[in-house]
Design a protein around this motif. Structure first.
Motif, short mmCIF file in Angstrom:
data_model
loop_
_atom_site.label_atom_id
_atom_site.label_comp_id
_atom_site.label_asym_id
_atom_site.label_seq_id
_atom_site.Cartn_x
_atom_site.Cartn_y
_atom_site.Cartn_z
N GLU A 74 0.82 -1.21 0.00
CA GLU A 74 0.00 0.00 0.00
C GLU A 74 0.85 1.25 0.00
O GLU A 74 0.50 2.25 -0.64
N GLY A 75 1.98 1.18 0.71
CA GLY A 75 2.89 2.32 0.76
C GLY A 75 3.43 2.63 -0.61
O GLY A 75 3.54 3.79 -1.02
N ARG A 76 3.77 1.58 -1.36
CA ARG A 76 4.27 1.73 -2.71
C ARG A 76 3.25 2.40 -3.62
O ARG A 76 3.54 3.34 -4.35
N LYS A 77 2.00 1.95 -3.49
CA LYS A 77 0.91 2.52 -4.27
C LYS A 77 0.72 3.99 -3.93
O LYS A 77 0.54 4.83 -4.82
N SER A 101 10.30 1.79 -1.67
CA SER A 101 10.73 2.77 -2.67
C SER A 101 11.64 2.17 -3.73
O SER A 101 12.12 2.86 -4.60
N LYS A 102 11.89 0.87 -3.65
CA LYS A 102 12.84 0.25 -4.56
C LYS A 102 12.41 0.43 -6.01
O LYS A 102 11.27 0.21 -6.36
N GLU A 105 16.13 5.86 -5.51
CA GLU A 105 17.34 5.10 -5.26
C GLU A 105 17.92 5.45 -3.90
O GLU A 105 17.86 6.59 -3.46
N ARG A 106 18.48 4.47 -3.28
CA ARG A 106 19.21 4.64 -2.03
C ARG A 106 18.42 5.31 -0.94
O ARG A 106 18.96 6.07 -0.13
N ALA A 107 17.11 5.08 -0.91
CA ALA A 107 16.31 5.61 0.19
C ALA A 107 16.02 4.45 1.12
O ALA A 107 15.32 3.53 0.74
N VAL A 108 16.62 4.45 2.32
CA VAL A 108 16.46 3.29 3.20
C VAL A 108 15.68 3.57 4.46
O VAL A 108 15.16 2.66 5.09
N THR A 109 15.58 4.84 4.87
CA THR A 109 14.77 5.12 6.05
C THR A 109 13.53 5.88 5.62
O THR A 109 13.47 6.42 4.51
#
Lengths: 292, 543
Positions: free
Chosen positions: B265-268, B518-519, B523-527
Motif C-alpha cells: 500500500e505504501g508503494r501505491k 521505494s525500490k 534510489e538509495r532511500a532506506v529510512t
C-alpha cells in the motif's frame, strides 16, 4: 543394543534389577563369569563409545581388587607361596578374583542401565508412584541445565567487563560467590514467571493425571514373563543351596545336581536375553529388507 | 457476540496513589484480532493480567471484567484456566517441564484428563503446529522461536476461546517473530479464535488486525479500525514511531485520505501522489579511512572438535570511530564473532587484532581495562548487585557522567526494571570501563520505539567522543538509522558490506520496509525520513 531400549521402562528396570540382583548376592564363580560376560556384551554392543580408555579404569579396578585380597587376607589351606613371611593362598586368590568379577559385572550392568534408562524413563517410573514427585523431578531436570548455562553466561559477561581479576585466589572465590548469589536471585525471579505460567494453565485446580509416551504392549508382557520365570528359577536354585560355593578354608563346590544345572541355565538365559533379542531383530530386518 | 467486557475498570497497585488504569471500558467480540498498544507504563500489561484471574495483580480494583457475561471471579477454576489462554513475553521462563511432549501435556494433566484424551489432543496440536519432529526433544535444545511456539501450543491444547498475549515476540528474532504472528493469524482465521495482543513491533501486526486499541496513561485513547486509528494518531508522538513504515511516511508527509499500512500500500501511495523526477538524495560520504580498531584475519572457530565451523575464514576490519553493524540469520556466527573479539572464545586458526595489537598480547585483563567491552545479549547477566546504585558504584560509574539519566531508577533492583531500562543500566556499567571499542549484542531486543531512539542517540554521542562500536543485530531499521557500515553474515563469514544506504538498497529481502517500498522508484532511500525527503522534492504540481 537398541532392542532392549525399545521396551517399556518398567520391563527394562525389572530386567536390570533381576540380573544385577543375582550377581550381587551370589558368590558363585560360574554365575559371576556369566554375569560379567553378559554385562560386557550388552555394554559393548550398546555403547557408541568404543574407545579403550573408557574401559581402562574398570580393568585397573578389577586388577586392584583381585590382587589386594590375596595380599591382605591369608585365610585358606592351600599355600601357593610365601611373600615377606606372609602366606599367599589359593583360596584367597580365587575369592579376590570372584569378588572383583562381581564388582566389575555390577558396574557394567549399571553403565548399561544409565544408558538405557534415560531421564524420562526414570521419571515415568517415579510418576507411577506420585504424579507430584514426577513433576518436581521434571522441573528439576529442566532447571539444572538452565542454571548451569546462566552461571556460564554471567561468568563470561563479567570476564569481559574485567571487573574481577582472576590472578589471585581470594578475588576469584569472591567473584564466584557473587556470581552464585546473583544466579540464585535470577532463579527465584525466573520461578515467579514459571509459577504464573503453571497457574495460568490450571495447576492446582484439583487432582492431576500423569501422561507418558510409554505403552505396555504384548511383547513387553512376554519379555517381563520370561525375565520373571528365569529369575525365579535361578532364585530357587540359589535358595536350595545347589549353587553354593565357599572359598574358605578350602574351595568347596556344592554337589552337581539337576537343580544346580537349572540355576546355571536360567541365569545364563537371563544374561543373554538382550543379545538374543538383538540377534532376532537383526535377522528380522535382514529378512524384511530382502523381501522389500 | 461479546466474549470479554470491561466496565469502568479502575485499578491501583498497593501503596500507589495514582491508579494504573482509569475507568477503562472495552468490549472484545468473539473472533476479533485486537492489538493493544501504548507507551511503556501505560498499563497494558496490568490490563492483560487482570483479564486472567490466576495471575491477576494484587491491588484495588473497581468496575467489572466479564467473560461471556460472567464476572471472571465467578468462573469455575477449570473454565478460567482453559477458556482464557495467556502467553507471556519470555519464552524460556514460561516452560515448566523438561520435554516438549510433557510441556504440551502439562495443562491437560492439570485437568486430570485420562491418558488417551491427552495423547490425542497433544498429537493433534503437535501436528497442527508442526512440532512433530521435535516432540520428544528436551526443551533446552530448542531455539527461542521454537520455545515460544511451544508455549503457544501448550496453551492452545487446552482449547481456549480467547488468547491473550503479552509481547510474545519481544525476545524473538524477526524471522521467528513473523512466523509466530503468522501462526496467530492462522489460528484466528482457522478457528475463529479471539486474539488480544500487546506488542511493540507493529510493522506486521497492524495490517492483519481488525481492531487497534491505544492506551495512554491508563485510559483508552483510541479504539477502532486500525487504519482509522493510525491515521488519527498525533504527529510525532511516541506511538507513531512504533507504527508501520508506510503509516509513518503518510504522517511525515502530512497526507490525507486512506492511510497505507503495508509495504504494498505504501508503494501505491508513493506512485499515486509523488513523481520520481529527483530519484536520489545527494550523499556526502567521502569517509577517510582511519586506523583499524578491530581486525579479523582468516579466523576459524568451532565449539568442539567434532562440531562444524562456526566462523569460517572470517576476514573483517572495523575502523576506529565508526559504528559497524553485523546482520545475519540465527546461527550464522554473529554472536560468536563478538565472543572471539572479546577473547572469550579462542579461534583455532587466524588472527584477531584489537587496535593493531594481537589479542594474545593483552596480558592480565588489560584488554578489558579502557580498551574493549562487551554488552551481551542477555543484559541480566551484567548485574550482580541488589540496587542500581550499588551496581553503578561497583563498576565505578558516576550517574551524573552518563550520557543518559538513570536517577529515577537508582534504588530499584536491576531485575525489577523494564527491558529498556535494564539495557540502559547495563550499558552504563559497561561504559564505566571506558572502552574505546564497544561490542554490543542485540541492543534493541525487546525495546519499544522510544528506548530504541534513546539507544541510537547514545550511540551517536559515543561516536562523537571517539568510541568505535560494533553491533550485532537483527534489527534492520535500527541499522539503517545508526550504522556507518553494515555487513551481512552468512555461514561464518561476511558476504557483503557497505554503507547502509548502498547496502540496504542492494539487498532485496534483507532490507528495511522503506527501502522495499521505494525500490526502483527512488534510489538509495532506506529510512522513512529519506523517502519522505525525496517525496517532498517530488511533489506533484496540482493541476
Amino acid at each position: 543394543m537398541k532392542a532392549l531400549e525399545a521396551y517399556h521402562p518398567a520391563v527394562s528396570a525389572v530386567y536390570f534389577l533381576a540380573v544385577a540382583g543375582i550377581a550381587m548376592f551370589c558368590m558363585n564363580p560360574i554365575l559371576q563369569a556369566l554375569s560379567l560376560f553378559g554385562a560386557l556384551l550388552l555394554f559393548l554392543s550398546n555403547s557408541r563409545n568404543r574407545s579403550v580408555s573408557s574401559h581402562a579404569g574398570f580393568l585397573l579396578l578389577f586388577l586392584l581388587f583381585a590382587l589386594l585380597n590375596p595380599l591382605f587376607s591369608h585365610n585358606g589351606a592351600t599355600v601357593l607361596f610365601v611373600l615377606n613371611n606372609n602366606p599367599v593362598t589359593l583360596e584367597s586368590a580365587v575369592y579376590g578374583l570372584v569378588a572383583a568379577g562381581m564388582i566389575l559385572a555390577v558396574l557394567y550392568w549399571f553403565r548399561s542401565f544409565t544408558q538405557i534408562m534415560t531421564s524420562d524413563k526414570l521419571l515415568y517410573l517415579f510418576g507411577k508412584l506420585s504424579p507430584k514427585l514426577s513433576l518436581i523431578l521434571s522441573m528439576g531436570l529442566r532447571y539444572v541445565p538452565l542454571f548451569q548455562s546462566q552461571v556460564k553466561k554471567i561468568r563470561a559477561t563479567q570476564t569481559a567487563l574485567g571487573l574481577y581479576k582472576e590472578d589471585n585466589l581470594i578475588d576469584r572465590v569472591r567473584g564466584e560467590l557473587r556470581v552464585f548469589s546473583i544466579t540464585v536471585t535470577w532463579a527465584l525471579e525466573n520461578g515467579i514467571t514459571t509459577a504464573d505460567s503453571m497457574e495460568a494453565r490450571g495447576y492446582g485446580i484439583g487432582k492431576r493425571s500423569h501422561f507418558s509416551l510409554f505403552r505396555f504392549r504384548l511383547r513387553d508382557g512376554i519379555f517381563l514373563a520370561i525375565t520373571l520365570v528365569l529369575f525365579g528359577l535361578a532364585c530357587v536354585s540359589i535358595c536350595t543351596g545347589a549353587l553354593e560355593f565357599t572359598c574358605y578354608p578350602t574351595l568347596q563346590w556344592a554337589a552337581a545336581s539337576p537343580t544346580g544345572a537349572v540355576g546355571y541355565l536360567a541365569y545364563g538365559g537371563l544374561v543373554l536375553m538382550p543379545a538374543v533379542l538383538e540377534t532376532e531383530e537383526r535377522i528380522k530386518w535382514k529378512y524384511l529388507r530382502s523381501s522389500i | 457476540m461479546e466474549i470479554l467486557t470491561l466496565e469502568h475498570l479502575t485499578f491501583a497497585y498497593p501503596l500507589c496513589v495514582a491508579p494504573v488504569l482509569k475507568d477503562v471500558s472495552l468490549t472484545v467480540h468473539s473472533g476479533e484480532f485486537a492489538v493493544l498498544c501504548g507507551a511503556t507504563g501505560s498499563g497494558k500489561s496490568t490490563l492483560l493480567r487482570l483479564l486472567k484471574r490466576e495471575i491477576a495483580p494484587v491491588g484495588e480494583k473497581t468496575g467489572r471484567i466479564c467473560y461471556q457475561h460472567t464476572p471472571v471471579e465467578e468462573l469455575s477454576a477449570k473454565d478460567s484456566a482453559c477458556k482464557i489462554g495467556f502467553v507471556m513475553q519470555n519464552p524460556e521462563q514460561q516452560i515448566v517441564t523438561d520435554k516438549v511432549w510433557h510441556e504440551l501435556a502439562f495443562g491437560l494433566e492439570n485437568q486430570n484428563l485420562p491418558q488417551d484424551v491427552i495423547a490425542r489432543r497433544t498429537a493433534e496440536m503437535a501436528s497442527y503446529f508442526g512440532i512433530e519432529h521435535w516432540y520428544e526433544k528436551s526443551v533446552s535444545e530448542l531455539s527461542g522461536g521454537q520455545k515460544q511456539l511451544l508455549n503457544l501450543a501448550a496453551v492452545m491444547v487446552m482449547n481456549p476461546e480467547i488468547l491473550i498475549l503479552d509481547e510474545p515476540t519481544a525476545q524473538l528474532d524477526p524471522i521467528a517473530a513473523s512466523d509466530f504472528i503468522a501462526t496467530l493469524k492462522k489460528l484466528n482465521d482457522d478457528f475463529g479464535l479471539t486474539v488480544l495482543i500487546v506488542e511493540h513491533r507493529l510493522e506486521e501486526l497492524i495490517p492483519i488486525c481488525d481492531r487497534l486499541i491505544v492506551l495512554k496513561n491508563g485510559c483508552v485513547l483510541h479504539d477502532g479500525d486500525p487504519r482509522a486509528v493510525v491515521a488519527g494518531l498525533e504527529e510525532d508522538s511516541e506511538l507513531l514511531r512504533a507504527m508501520p513504515s508506510a503509516a509513518r511516511l503518510y504522517h511525515a508527509l502530512g497526507a490525507s485520505g486512506e492511510c497505507p499500512l503495508t509495504v504494498r500500500e505504501g508503494r501505491k501511495f508513493l506512485e499515486r501522489h509523488f513523481d520520481n523526477r529527483v530519484r536520489a538524495l545527494p550523499r556526502d560520504e567521502v569517509r577517510t579511512k582511519t586506523n583499524p580498531a578491530l581486525d579479523f584475519e582468516n579466523v576459524y572457530f568451532r565449539y568442539g572438535r567434532e562440531l562444524s565451523d562456526v566462523l569460517c575464514g572470517l576476514t573483517l576490519t572495523v575502523y576506529e570511530n565508526e559504528i559497524f553493524c553485523i546482520l545475519g540469520g540465527n546461527g550464522s556466527g554473529k554472536t560468536t564473532s563478538l565472543s572471539v573479539a572479546a577473547g572469550l572464545c579462542r579461534p583455532y586458526g587466524g588472527r584477531v587484532k584489537v587496535f593493531g595489537k594481537k589479542l594474545q598480547d593483552y596480558k592480565n585483563q588489560s584488554l578489558y581495562c579502557g580498551c574493549l567491552s562487551l554488552l551481551p545479549q542477555d543484559v541480566q547477566t551484567v548485574f550482580l548487585k541488589n540496587t542500581v546504585r550499588e551496581e553503578l558504584s561497583d563498576a565505578g560509574a558516576e550517574a551524573d557522567a552518563l550520557p543518559f539519566d538513570l536517577s529515577a531508577l537508582l534504588d530499584k533492583h536491576p531485575y525489577d526494571l523494564s527491558g529498556g531500562e535494564q539495557q540502559l543500566v547495563a550499558l552504563a556499567k559497561v561504559l564505566a570501563t571506558k572502552p574505546r571499542l564497544l561490542l554490543m549484542d542485540e541492543p534493541t531486543k525487546g525495546l519499544d520505539a522510544d528506548k530504541k531512539a534513546a539507544i541510537i542517540s547514545i550511540l551517536k554521542r559515543l561516536k562523537a567522543e571517539g568510541v568505535t562500536v560494533v553491533i550485532v543485530t537483527h534489527d534492520v531499521e535500527f541499522c539503517a538509522q545508526c550504522a556507518d557500515r553494515c555487513a551481512l553474515f552468512f555461514r561464518g563469514n561476511i558476504v557483503s558490506h557497505g554503507a547502509p544506504d548502498a547496502f540496504f538498497s542492494e539487498n532485496t529481502f534483507y532490507t528495511t520496509a522503506a527501502s522495499r517500498m521505494s525500490k526502483g522508484y527512488y534510489e538509495r532511500a532506506v529510512t522513512v525520513e529519506d523517502v519522505a525527503t525525496l517525496c517532498r522534492r517530488n511533489r506533484r504540481d496540482v493541476t
